[in-house]
Design a protein around this motif. Structure first.
Motif, PDB file in Angstrom:
ATOM      1  N   GLY A  79       0.808  -1.208   0.000  1.00 22.02           N
ATOM      2  CA  GLY A  79       0.000   0.000   0.000  1.00 22.02           C
ATOM      3  C   GLY A  79       0.843   1.261   0.000  1.00 22.02           C
ATOM      4  O   GLY A  79       0.351   2.343  -0.282  1.00 22.02           O
ATOM      5  N   ASP A  80       2.127   1.131   0.313  1.00 24.16           N
ATOM      6  CA  ASP A  80       3.024   2.281   0.280  1.00 24.16           C
ATOM      7  C   ASP A  80       3.704   2.391  -1.078  1.00 24.16           C
ATOM      8  O   ASP A  80       4.377   3.385  -1.360  1.00 24.16           O
ATOM      9  CB  ASP A  80       4.102   2.155   1.359  1.00 24.16           C
ATOM     10  N   SER A  81       3.558   1.368  -1.898  1.00 24.16           N
ATOM     11  CA  SER A  81       4.178   1.383  -3.225  1.00 24.16           C
ATOM     12  C   SER A  81       3.908   2.702  -3.939  1.00 24.16           C
ATOM     13  O   SER A  81       2.796   3.223  -3.918  1.00 24.16           O
ATOM     14  CB  SER A  81       3.616   0.247  -4.080  1.00 24.16           C
ATOM     15  N   GLY A  82       4.941   3.220  -4.579  1.00 24.48           N
ATOM     16  CA  GLY A  82       4.797   4.445  -5.358  1.00 24.48           C
ATOM     17  C   GLY A  82       4.986   5.714  -4.559  1.00 24.48           C
ATOM     18  O   GLY A  82       5.180   6.792  -5.121  1.00 24.48           O
ATOM     19  N   GLY A  83       4.948   5.597  -3.231  1.00 25.67           N
ATOM     20  CA  GLY A  83       5.135   6.776  -2.391  1.00 25.67           C
ATOM     21  C   GLY A  83       6.590   7.219  -2.369  1.00 25.67           C
ATOM     22  O   GLY A  83       7.490   6.457  -2.727  1.00 25.67           O
ATOM     23  N   PRO A  84       6.854   8.432  -1.932  1.00 29.07           N
ATOM     24  CA  PRO A  84       8.226   8.946  -1.934  1.00 29.07           C
ATOM     25  C   PRO A  84       9.046   8.614  -0.695  1.00 29.07           C
ATOM     26  O   PRO A  84       8.502   8.455   0.402  1.00 29.07           O
ATOM     27  CB  PRO A  84       8.010  10.455  -2.024  1.00 29.07           C
ATOM     28  N   MET A  85      10.347   8.501  -0.893  1.00 28.90           N
ATOM     29  CA  MET A  85      11.315   8.492   0.197  1.00 28.90           C
ATOM     30  C   MET A  85      12.097   9.787  -0.003  1.00 28.90           C
ATOM     31  O   MET A  85      12.610  10.029  -1.109  1.00 28.90           O
ATOM     32  CB  MET A  85      12.244   7.272   0.116  1.00 28.90           C
ATOM     33  N   PHE A  86      12.181  10.619   1.018  1.00 31.16           N
ATOM     34  CA  PHE A  86      12.726  11.957   0.816  1.00 31.16           C
ATOM     35  C   PHE A  86      13.559  12.418   2.007  1.00 31.16           C
ATOM     36  O   PHE A  86      13.533  11.807   3.074  1.00 31.16           O
ATOM     37  CB  PHE A  86      11.589  12.951   0.537  1.00 31.16           C
ATOM     38  N   ARG A  87      14.300  13.487   1.814  1.00 29.72           N
ATOM     39  CA  ARG A  87      15.124  14.077   2.869  1.00 29.72           C
ATOM     40  C   ARG A  87      15.341  15.546   2.550  1.00 29.72           C
ATOM     41  O   ARG A  87      15.014  16.015   1.457  1.00 29.72           O
ATOM     42  CB  ARG A  87      16.474  13.364   2.985  1.00 29.72           C
ATOM     43  N   ARG A  88      15.907  16.273   3.482  1.00 30.35           N
ATOM     44  CA  ARG A  88      16.200  17.690   3.258  1.00 30.35           C
ATOM     45  C   ARG A  88      17.464  17.831   2.418  1.00 30.35           C
ATOM     46  O   ARG A  88      18.438  17.090   2.611  1.00 30.35           O
ATOM     47  CB  ARG A  88      16.417  18.406   4.595  1.00 30.35           C
ATOM     48  N   ASP A  89      17.477  18.797   1.501  1.00 27.83           N
ATOM     49  CA  ASP A  89      18.694  19.080   0.755  1.00 27.83           C
ATOM     50  C   ASP A  89      19.504  20.118   1.526  1.00 27.83           C
ATOM     51  O   ASP A  89      19.147  20.490   2.652  1.00 27.83           O
ATOM     52  CB  ASP A  89      18.381  19.532  -0.670  1.00 27.83           C
ATOM     53  N   ASN A  90      20.579  20.598   0.921  1.00 26.35           N
ATOM     54  CA  ASN A  90      21.455  21.544   1.629  1.00 26.35           C
ATOM     55  C   ASN A  90      20.774  22.872   1.940  1.00 26.35           C
ATOM     56  O   ASN A  90      21.207  23.621   2.807  1.00 26.35           O
ATOM     57  CB  ASN A  90      22.724  21.798   0.815  1.00 26.35           C
ATOM     58  N   ALA A  91      19.699  23.160   1.204  1.00 28.72           N
ATOM     59  CA  ALA A  91      18.970  24.409   1.438  1.00 28.72           C
ATOM     60  C   ALA A  91      17.789  24.194   2.383  1.00 28.72           C
ATOM     61  O   ALA A  91      17.036  25.121   2.675  1.00 28.72           O
ATOM     62  CB  ALA A  91      18.484  24.979   0.111  1.00 28.72           C
ATOM     63  N   GLY A  92      17.631  22.959   2.855  1.00 24.33           N
ATOM     64  CA  GLY A  92      16.560  22.671   3.784  1.00 24.33           C
ATOM     65  C   GLY A  92      15.235  22.294   3.130  1.00 24.33           C
ATOM     66  O   GLY A  92      14.220  22.151   3.817  1.00 24.33           O
TER      67      GLY A  92
END
Length: 276
Positions: free
Chosen positions: A223-236
């Motif tokens: 059910g999580d398929s297709g969802g994003p994995m994300f993090r902050r970049d250097n600019a936040g």
């Protein structure tokens, strides 16, 4: 994920429908959502899918507006707003490319039952060219009208393929369970290709990135398929580095989650979106 194929690995079942072995399942479950299993997230499934994991133990409920780019798709998958009228999701969540008005995208809320939910139908789908169930697990869904919410930018390079990532979704709270009503979130650490390859001998290292805890407990699932994995970049700013793709079971020790490596396909995604 109606009719989508899910990459298979040795049994027991994983997170979706099988491609190589009927006993294996991917992270695509019908009517699914993310759930934080044993401290992590667990997705439900889509029309052609399968199992999840234990009850929600870790993780927390996302606050309204915390991840405004999150999208829930009617086939039981997740996604992110790449553009106001385009959703980025997994290739195994869709059944091919072309005109398609059967998908409904729900956005703007953490509570799927909220009367404030924005619901928009699809007009077209583009599945990654050459997708055959192994690697290249990305797709774009064109919406009939723009959704006035922030979008999630994608990583252009591997510079952010490290550290700790955030995952979120509406998945089943236990294996075989129903989708969750509320958006849940959790954090998972990067796992090197070398380590991940010891768990999965069919890992496509150049196209996939792994994340999770060696002891398990936190993960994405059906059910999580297709969802994003994300993090902050250097600019936040939030930056998407992965797309929930597959894994051996959910939150199992020694078996991290496998995600489409977004930076590998950034150019192809941009080109496809411009012509969708």
């Amino acid at each position: 994920m109606s009719a989508g194929v899910c990459r298979a690995i040795p049994s027991p079942p994983t997170r979706g429908t099988p491609l190589k072995l009927l006993s294996t399942l991917k992270r695509c479950l019908a009517a699914g959502a993310v759930l934080l299993v044993a401290g992590g997230l667990q997705p439900a499934t889509a029309s052609a899918a399968s199992a999840a994991t234990p009850p929600v133990v870790g993780g927390t409920r996302a606050a309204q507006g915390e991840f405004p780019f999150m999208v829930r798709l009617s086939m039981g998958c997740g996604g992110s707003l790449y553009a106001k009228d385009i959703v980025l999701t997994a290739a195994h969540c869709v059944s091919g490319s072309g005109n398609n008005t059967r998908i409904t995208a729900t956005a703007g809320v953490v509570d799927l039952r909220s009367s404030a939910a924005v619901k928009v139908r699809s007009t077209k789908v583009l599945q990654a060219p050459g997708y055959n169930g192994t690697g290249k697990d990305w797709a774009l869904i064109k919406l009939e009208r723009p959704i006035d919410l922030p979008t999630l930018k994608i990583a252009d390079t591997t510079a952010y393929n490290n550290g700790t990532f955030t995952v979120a979704g509406w998945g089943a709270a236990r294996e075989g369970g129903a989708q969750q009503r509320y958006l849940l979130k959790a954090q998972v650490p990067f796992v090197s290709d070398a380590t991940c390859g010891r768990a999965y001998d069919d890992l496509v290292a150049g196209e996939e990135i792994c994340a999770g805890y060696n002891d398990g407990g936190v993960d994405t699932c059906q059910g999580d398929s297709g969802g994003p994995m994300f993090r902050r970049d250097n600019a936040g700013a939030w930056t998407q580095v992965g797309i929930v793709s597959w894994g051996y079971g959910c939150a199992r020790a020694g078996y991290p989650g496998v995600y489409t490596e977004v930076s590998t396909f950034a150019s192809a995604i941009r080109s496809a979106a411009a012509n969708l």
